[in-house]
Design a protein around this motif. Structure first.
Motif, short mmCIF file in Angstrom:
data_model
loop_
_atom_site.label_atom_id
_atom_site.label_comp_id
_atom_site.label_asym_id
_atom_site.label_seq_id
_atom_site.Cartn_x
_atom_site.Cartn_y
_atom_site.Cartn_z
N ALA A 1 44.62 65.78 19.44
CA ALA A 1 44.34 64.40 18.88
C ALA A 1 43.09 64.80 17.66
CB ALA A 1 44.25 63.23 19.72
N ALA A 2 42.16 65.44 18.32
CA ALA A 2 41.06 65.62 17.49
C ALA A 2 41.34 66.40 16.46
CB ALA A 2 39.96 66.28 18.26
N SER A 3 42.18 67.53 16.37
CA SER A 3 42.57 68.50 15.25
C SER A 3 43.33 67.72 14.31
CB SER A 3 43.41 69.57 15.88
OG SER A 3 42.72 70.31 16.77
N LEU A 4 44.17 66.59 14.89
CA LEU A 4 45.01 66.04 14.06
C LEU A 4 44.28 64.78 13.08
CD1 LEU A 4 47.81 65.48 13.15
CD2 LEU A 4 48.01 63.77 15.03
N ALA A 5 43.35 64.37 13.98
CA ALA A 5 42.59 63.59 12.98
C ALA A 5 41.41 64.06 11.95
CB ALA A 5 41.54 62.91 14.11
#
Length: 140
Positions: free
Chosen positions: A133-137
């Motif tokens: 989720a953090a990488s995608l954000a």
């Protein structure tokens, strides 16, 4: 004094273990390291752990281990096991065997499709790709 990156790494290992339904009793090496920390060091790790995204209640066993200053680790002192994880048994075994190895070289099915790093908060696309989720954000 330890660097904040060390506290973040310890918190990350706690979070990864809890995502694999592994509590302090299942990862005695990590539990032992955490129990040898001074109170202010435990607080630093706890602050880092609270920054990691997780399902409510998932990291509670690790948080309670860090919040209670105790002596040597006893099995009766351990907090309850975290809630079950959707991970398959083979992935839980991987987590128990080598958390550090997973951080360095995660298997493809536990890797983010964007950056190849270990997924700690998985998000699946409609096409079946898995992202952290953090990488995608950050990418979006």
């Amino acid at each position: 004094a330890q660097d904040s990156k060390d506290w973040a790494a310890l918190a990350g290992l706690c979070c990864i273990a809890s995502h694999g339904s592994l509590g302090p009793a299942e990862v005695p090496q990590l539990s032992g390291i955490l129990m040898t920390l001074m109170l202010e060091e435990k607080e630093a790790v706890l602050q880092q752990l609270q920054r990691w995204p997780s399902v409510p209640g998932q990291c509670d066993a690790w948080k309670s281990l860090l919040q209670e200053p105790k002596g040597p680790l006893q099995s009766s002192d351990l907090p309850p096991k975290p809630p079950p994880s959707p991970l398959e048994a083979k992935h839980r075994r991987l987590l128990a065997v080598g958390l550090e190895a997973l951080l360095v070289d995660p298997p493809p099915e536990l890797s983010c499709s964007l950056d190849g790093r270990l997924v700690t908060y998985p998000v699946r696309s409609p096409d079946g790709d898995v992202f952290d989720a953090a990488s995608l954000a950050c990418y979006l």
